[in-house]
Design a protein around this motif. Structure first.
Motif, PDB file in Angstrom:
ATOM      1  N   ASP A  33      -0.912 -27.170  21.800  1.00  0.00           N
ATOM      2  CA  ASP A  33      -2.226 -27.491  22.362  1.00  0.00           C
ATOM      3  C   ASP A  33      -2.541 -28.972  22.216  1.00  0.00           C
ATOM      4  OD1 ASP A  33      -2.605 -24.861  23.104  1.00  0.00           O
ATOM      5  OD2 ASP A  33      -3.748 -24.356  21.299  1.00  0.00           O
ATOM      6  N   ARG A  34      -2.155 -29.537  21.088  1.00  0.00           N
ATOM      7  CA  ARG A  34      -2.379 -30.976  20.883  1.00  0.00           C
ATOM      8  C   ARG A  34      -1.582 -31.803  21.882  1.00  0.00           C
ATOM      9  NH1 ARG A  34      -1.671 -31.323  14.409  1.00  0.00           N
ATOM     10  NH2 ARG A  34      -2.808 -29.417  13.987  1.00  0.00           N
ATOM     11  N   LEU A  35      -0.344 -31.405  22.128  1.00  0.00           N
ATOM     12  CA  LEU A  35       0.473 -32.130  23.104  1.00  0.00           C
ATOM     13  C   LEU A  35      -0.101 -31.994  24.516  1.00  0.00           C
ATOM     14  CD1 LEU A  35       4.063 -31.254  21.846  1.00  0.00           C
ATOM     15  CD2 LEU A  35       2.895 -33.457  21.670  1.00  0.00           C
ATOM     16  N   LYS A  36      -0.545 -30.782  24.860  1.00  0.00           N
ATOM     17  CA  LYS A  36      -1.141 -30.570  26.178  1.00  0.00           C
ATOM     18  C   LYS A  36      -2.420 -31.389  26.346  1.00  0.00           C
ATOM     19  CE  LYS A  36       0.726 -25.999  27.201  1.00  0.00           C
ATOM     20  NZ  LYS A  36       0.409 -24.579  27.414  1.00  0.00           N
ATOM     21  N   SER A  37      -3.199 -31.521  25.286  1.00  0.00           N
ATOM     22  CA  SER A  37      -4.429 -32.309  25.371  1.00  0.00           C
ATOM     23  C   SER A  37      -4.125 -33.789  25.589  1.00  0.00           C
ATOM     24  CB  SER A  37      -5.291 -32.127  24.115  1.00  0.00           C
ATOM     25  OG  SER A  37      -4.712 -32.792  23.005  1.00  0.00           O
ATOM     26  N   GLU A  38      -2.920 -34.210  25.238  1.00  0.00           N
ATOM     27  CA  GLU A  38      -2.488 -35.587  25.474  1.00  0.00           C
ATOM     28  C   GLU A  38      -1.724 -35.694  26.792  1.00  0.00           C
ATOM     29  OE1 GLU A  38      -0.479 -37.214  22.083  1.00  0.00           O
ATOM     30  OE2 GLU A  38      -1.967 -36.376  20.703  1.00  0.00           O
ATOM     31  N   GLU A  39      -1.816 -34.628  27.605  1.00  0.00           N
ATOM     32  CA  GLU A  39      -1.273 -34.570  28.965  1.00  0.00           C
ATOM     33  C   GLU A  39       0.250 -34.523  29.045  1.00  0.00           C
ATOM     34  OE1 GLU A  39      -3.202 -37.290  31.610  1.00  0.00           O
ATOM     35  OE2 GLU A  39      -5.182 -36.788  30.819  1.00  0.00           O
ATOM     36  N   TYR A  40       0.909 -34.039  27.987  1.00  0.00           N
ATOM     37  CA  TYR A  40       2.337 -33.757  28.076  1.00  0.00           C
ATOM     38  C   TYR A  40       2.490 -32.485  28.899  1.00  0.00           C
ATOM     39  CZ  TYR A  40       3.339 -37.191  24.454  1.00  0.00           C
ATOM     40  OH  TYR A  40       3.466 -38.343  23.750  1.00  0.00           O
ATOM     41  N   GLU A  41       3.487 -32.448  29.771  1.00  0.00           N
ATOM     42  CA  GLU A  41       3.644 -31.305  30.664  1.00  0.00           C
ATOM     43  C   GLU A  41       4.837 -30.428  30.332  1.00  0.00           C
ATOM     44  OE1 GLU A  41       3.616 -32.693  34.659  1.00  0.00           O
ATOM     45  OE2 GLU A  41       1.662 -33.652  34.437  1.00  0.00           O
ATOM     46  N   ASN A  42       5.993 -30.997  30.142  1.00  0.00           N
ATOM     47  CA  ASN A  42       7.213 -30.232  29.887  1.00  0.00           C
ATOM     48  C   ASN A  42       7.433 -30.122  28.384  1.00  0.00           C
ATOM     49  OD1 ASN A  42       7.856 -29.979  32.663  1.00  0.00           O
ATOM     50  ND2 ASN A  42       8.541 -32.092  32.639  1.00  0.00           N
ATOM     51  N   ILE A  43       7.047 -28.994  27.852  1.00  0.00           N
ATOM     52  CA  ILE A  43       7.098 -28.795  26.399  1.00  0.00           C
ATOM     53  C   ILE A  43       8.056 -27.653  26.089  1.00  0.00           C
ATOM     54  CG2 ILE A  43       5.764 -28.217  24.334  1.00  0.00           C
ATOM     55  CD1 ILE A  43       3.289 -29.312  25.871  1.00  0.00           C
ATOM     56  N   MET A  44       8.905 -27.856  25.105  1.00  0.00           N
ATOM     57  CA  MET A  44       9.801 -26.812  24.624  1.00  0.00           C
ATOM     58  C   MET A  44       9.579 -26.651  23.131  1.00  0.00           C
ATOM     59  SD  MET A  44      13.945 -26.495  24.640  1.00  0.00           S
ATOM     60  CE  MET A  44      14.135 -25.890  26.292  1.00  0.00           C
ATOM     61  N   LYS A  45       9.354 -25.418  22.717  1.00  0.00           N
ATOM     62  CA  LYS A  45       9.215 -25.131  21.286  1.00  0.00           C
ATOM     63  C   LYS A  45      10.586 -24.716  20.764  1.00  0.00           C
ATOM     64  CE  LYS A  45       6.081 -21.940  21.704  1.00  0.00           C
ATOM     65  NZ  LYS A  45       5.101 -20.910  21.343  1.00  0.00           N
ATOM     66  N   ILE A  46      10.993 -25.324  19.670  1.00  0.00           N
ATOM     67  CA  ILE A  46      12.298 -25.021  19.085  1.00  0.00           C
ATOM     68  C   ILE A  46      12.141 -24.788  17.583  1.00  0.00           C
ATOM     69  CG2 ILE A  46      14.605 -25.912  18.588  1.00  0.00           C
ATOM     70  CD1 ILE A  46      14.371 -27.531  21.174  1.00  0.00           C
ATOM     71  N   GLY A  47      12.590 -23.648  17.129  1.00  0.00           N
ATOM     72  CA  GLY A  47      12.664 -23.349  15.700  1.00  0.00           C
ATOM     73  C   GLY A  47      14.124 -23.379  15.290  1.00  0.00           C
ATOM     74  N   LEU A  48      14.448 -24.184  14.315  1.00  0.00           N
ATOM     75  CA  LEU A  48      15.842 -24.355  13.912  1.00  0.00           C
ATOM     76  C   LEU A  48      15.950 -24.124  12.411  1.00  0.00           C
ATOM     77  CD1 LEU A  48      18.622 -25.240  15.010  1.00  0.00           C
ATOM     78  CD2 LEU A  48      18.010 -27.562  14.367  1.00  0.00           C
ATOM     79  N   GLU A  49      16.800 -23.204  12.036  1.00  0.00           N
ATOM     80  CA  GLU A  49      17.040 -22.874  10.632  1.00  0.00           C
ATOM     81  C   GLU A  49      18.477 -23.256  10.309  1.00  0.00           C
ATOM     82  OE1 GLU A  49      16.896 -21.263   6.797  1.00  0.00           O
ATOM     83  OE2 GLU A  49      15.310 -21.831   8.168  1.00  0.00           O
TER      84      GLU A  49
END
Length: 62
Positions: A33-49
């Motif tokens: 949500d913070r990234l979207k509020s800064e107008e980033y459009e292409n977002i990928m969430k990555i969890g790495l263990e």
């Protein structure tokens, strides 16, 4: 958005569980949500263990 975690447990199931919890933490802390509020459009969430030579990856493209 990357969330990295290091595991001390040898169990491969724990790697998967922790990778999933990394994605959950990204949601809970509202990082996207913070990234979207800064107008980033292409977002990928990555969890790495990572544990020694073992790794588990979970990703979601938004």
């Amino acid at each position: 958005m990357f969330k990295f975690k290091h595991s001390k447990v040898k169990d491969s199931k724990n790697l998967k569980r922790t990778a999933k919890s990394s994605l959950k933490q990204i949601n809970v802390k509202n990082y996207v949500d913070r990234l979207k509020s800064e107008e980033y459009e292409n977002i990928m969430k990555i969890g790495l263990e990572v544990r020694n030579k073992g790794m588990e990856f979970k990703g979601i493209y938004l």
